[in-house]
Motif scaffolding. Sequence first.
Motif, PDB file in Angstrom:
ATOM      1  N   GLY A 196       0.764  -1.130   0.039  1.00  0.00           N
ATOM      2  CA  GLY A 196      -0.161   0.020   0.285  1.00  0.00           C
ATOM      3  C   GLY A 196       0.941   1.217  -0.008  1.00  0.00           C
ATOM      4  N   THR A 197       0.210   2.292   0.110  1.00  0.00           N
ATOM      5  CA  THR A 197       0.851   3.828   0.148  1.00  0.00           C
ATOM      6  C   THR A 197       0.781   4.314   1.475  1.00  0.00           C
ATOM      7  OG1 THR A 197       0.141   3.938  -2.244  1.00  0.00           O
ATOM      8  CG2 THR A 197       0.830   5.891  -0.877  1.00  0.00           C
ATOM      9  N   LEU A 198       2.013   4.833   1.871  1.00  0.00           N
ATOM     10  CA  LEU A 198       2.239   5.499   3.217  1.00  0.00           C
ATOM     11  C   LEU A 198       2.689   6.934   2.905  1.00  0.00           C
ATOM     12  CD1 LEU A 198       2.650   5.792   6.215  1.00  0.00           C
ATOM     13  CD2 LEU A 198       5.002   4.724   5.765  1.00  0.00           C
ATOM     14  N   LEU A 199       2.118   7.797   3.457  1.00  0.00           N
ATOM     15  CA  LEU A 199       2.497   9.311   3.259  1.00  0.00           C
ATOM     16  C   LEU A 199       3.058   9.875   4.533  1.00  0.00           C
ATOM     17  CD1 LEU A 199       1.307  12.131   1.023  1.00  0.00           C
ATOM     18  CD2 LEU A 199       1.159  12.510   3.361  1.00  0.00           C
ATOM     19  N   ILE A 200       4.134  10.360   4.608  1.00  0.00           N
ATOM     20  CA  ILE A 200       4.714  11.056   5.977  1.00  0.00           C
ATOM     21  C   ILE A 200       4.790  12.725   5.685  1.00  0.00           C
ATOM     22  CG2 ILE A 200       6.722  11.206   7.449  1.00  0.00           C
ATOM     23  CD1 ILE A 200       7.265   8.308   6.165  1.00  0.00           C
ATOM     24  N   LYS A 201       4.252  13.287   6.429  1.00  0.00           N
ATOM     25  CA  LYS A 201       4.077  14.600   6.138  1.00  0.00           C
ATOM     26  C   LYS A 201       4.201  15.612   7.289  1.00  0.00           C
ATOM     27  CE  LYS A 201      -0.913  15.918   6.493  1.00  0.00           C
ATOM     28  NZ  LYS A 201      -0.624  17.215   6.664  1.00  0.00           N
ATOM     29  N   ASN A 202       4.220  17.023   7.133  1.00  0.00           N
ATOM     30  CA  ASN A 202       4.333  17.937   7.991  1.00  0.00           C
ATOM     31  C   ASN A 202       5.575  17.833   9.067  1.00  0.00           C
ATOM     32  OD1 ASN A 202       3.555  20.081   9.778  1.00  0.00           O
ATOM     33  ND2 ASN A 202       2.341  18.823  11.116  1.00  0.00           N
ATOM     34  N   GLY A 203       6.762  17.769   8.426  1.00  0.00           N
ATOM     35  CA  GLY A 203       7.951  17.598   9.138  1.00  0.00           C
ATOM     36  C   GLY A 203       9.328  18.163   8.361  1.00  0.00           C
ATOM     37  N   GLN A 211      -2.262   5.233   4.082  1.00  0.00           N
ATOM     38  CA  GLN A 211      -2.058   5.518   5.728  1.00  0.00           C
ATOM     39  C   GLN A 211      -1.161   6.750   5.791  1.00  0.00           C
ATOM     40  OE1 GLN A 211       0.942   2.683   7.211  1.00  0.00           O
ATOM     41  NE2 GLN A 211       0.494   3.181   9.403  1.00  0.00           N
ATOM     42  N   VAL A 212      -1.377   7.528   6.837  1.00  0.00           N
ATOM     43  CA  VAL A 212      -0.777   8.926   6.896  1.00  0.00           C
ATOM     44  C   VAL A 212      -0.152   9.133   8.155  1.00  0.00           C
ATOM     45  CG1 VAL A 212      -1.234  11.506   6.581  1.00  0.00           C
ATOM     46  CG2 VAL A 212      -2.396  10.193   5.126  1.00  0.00           C
ATOM     47  N   ILE A 213       1.107   9.531   8.256  1.00  0.00           N
ATOM     48  CA  ILE A 213       1.811   9.750   9.300  1.00  0.00           C
ATOM     49  C   ILE A 213       2.185  11.260   9.446  1.00  0.00           C
ATOM     50  CG2 ILE A 213       3.333   9.366  10.863  1.00  0.00           C
ATOM     51  CD1 ILE A 213       3.707   6.425   9.820  1.00  0.00           C
ATOM     52  N   ASP A 214       1.579  12.014  10.385  1.00  0.00           N
ATOM     53  CA  ASP A 214       1.896  13.221  10.630  1.00  0.00           C
ATOM     54  C   ASP A 214       3.073  13.629  11.474  1.00  0.00           C
ATOM     55  OD1 ASP A 214       1.864  16.036  11.343  1.00  0.00           O
ATOM     56  OD2 ASP A 214      -0.381  16.096  11.051  1.00  0.00           O
TER      57      ASP A 214
END
Length: 431
Positions: A6-13, A52-55
Motif C-alpha cells: 500500500g501507500t504511506l504518506l509522511i508529512k508535516n516535518g 496510511q498517513v503519518i503526521d
Amino acid sequence: MKISKGTLLIKNGQMVDGTGANAVPDAVVIVDDGYITFAGPVDEAPECTPCQVIDAQGGTIMPGLVEAHFHPTYFNVAALEDLDIKYPVEYVSILAASNAKLALECGYTSARSGGSLFNIDVWLKKAIEEDLIPGPRLVASGREICGIGGLMDWNPEYRKIGMEGLVLLVNGADEARSAVRKLVKDGIEWVKTYPTGDAASPDVNDHHTLCMTFEEMHSVVQTAHNHGLKVTGHCRATEGIKNALLAGYDSLEHGTFMDNETMDLLLQRDVPVVPALYFEYASVIHGPEMGMPQAVIDGHQETLDGGAESARRILREGGRLGMGGDYGFAWNPHGDYAKELSFFVDHVGFTPLETLMCATKTGAEIMGRADELGTLEKGKLADVLIVDGDVLQDISILQQRDRFLAVIQGGEVKAGTYLHHPNTQNFAEQV
C-alpha cells in the motif's frame, strides 16, 4: 523481512535525508509497497491517495539509523570473562534477541555486527529477516580472529578452556587462513580481526601493541576476499592500522592513532572507519566506580584524545566515518547508542548534519547496502525515523525513545508512539 503493502504518506516535518544536504523545511515522503517513491518539498509532491498517513507534527523525518559496530551478544559486561563464559549459549541467544529488539526501538533500523559469541548473529539475522523477532537489518560477523597471546586471548592455560566460542586464535598465516575458512562455513559476511591491543589490557596488549602479524592479516584478507567476504579489524596502534590498509582491509574499527603516512593511505584507499569514541569517554567517566585501574583509565583517555583527532582529520580530509561501537558493557549499555552521536557533536566538533550522514549514509555503505538503505531517496527501502523535535538543533533528542513518533522498516511501523495512536485519515481530507 516483510515489506509493507500500500501507500504511506509522511508529512508535516523537516526532512534530513542523510546525504549531508541541508534539511527540507516542509517535506513529504511517499512510500509505495515498502519503497520510497518521493522525498522532497510538499509543493513538489505528486498527488496520491494513501492508505496510511503519518503526521510528523513539525518534527524531523530522517533515515533509520545504522549501528555500524553492534555486539548483539554483549550484555552488562563488567569483566573480560563476561564476554565468553558468563552465560551458556542458550541464554546468550535470548539476550541477543532482546538487544536486537532494543536497537530497533532506539531508531536503529540496520546494524553491522562487530563480533558475536559463537555465530549467534548469523541466526539472529535469519530470525529478523523471517520476522520471527524484531530487530535491525543485520550484517553478521560471528566469531572474531586474534593472534595467540593477543588482546582477546585472556583465558589462562590453567582454566583448561579455550576461546573457540568467541574468538579463533591463530599462530601464523596458515592458521589465519584456516580460521577464515571456518567462518565461511558459519555463514558470516564480515571477518572481524584484532590487529592491535587496547587500553583495557595495559600490561601486555595495550593500545600501542600489535596482536597479529602482517602475514596473518594478509592471509585473512586473501582468503576472505576469495569467498566474497569483507574484513575489518580492531585497530588502535599506528603500525596496526597501516598493516590493515596494506593488507587490503575493507574497513577499520577505531582507527585511533594515525600519522600522516597512514592517513594518506587511508584516504587513498577510501576505507571507512568506525571510531566508537563514546565507549572511551564512558570508560574514563565511569572507570573509577567500576574499579578500573588508573593505568586503564589513562589509556582510555589517551585513546579518546587520539581517536577524536583522527576522526576530525578523516572527515575534514574527505574520508568516511560510520557511527557506533562496543555497547553492552556495564558502563556503556545497550540502548545508549545515540550517545555516540551527541558525543561527536558536543565533544568532537562535527555538525549534526555531518554526524547524521555518518550514522545513516556511511553506515549503509559499510553494510554494503548503500543502494537500498541509508538515505531518503526515490527507490530506497523505506527505513525511516520520525522524531518529535528538531534533531539539528538538539541531536540529544535521538537518545529519547519517547520522542520517536515512528520507527519504520520497509514501510511498516515497527516502534514509536504512532503504534498506539495511528492516524489513518485520507491525505485529501488533511490538505
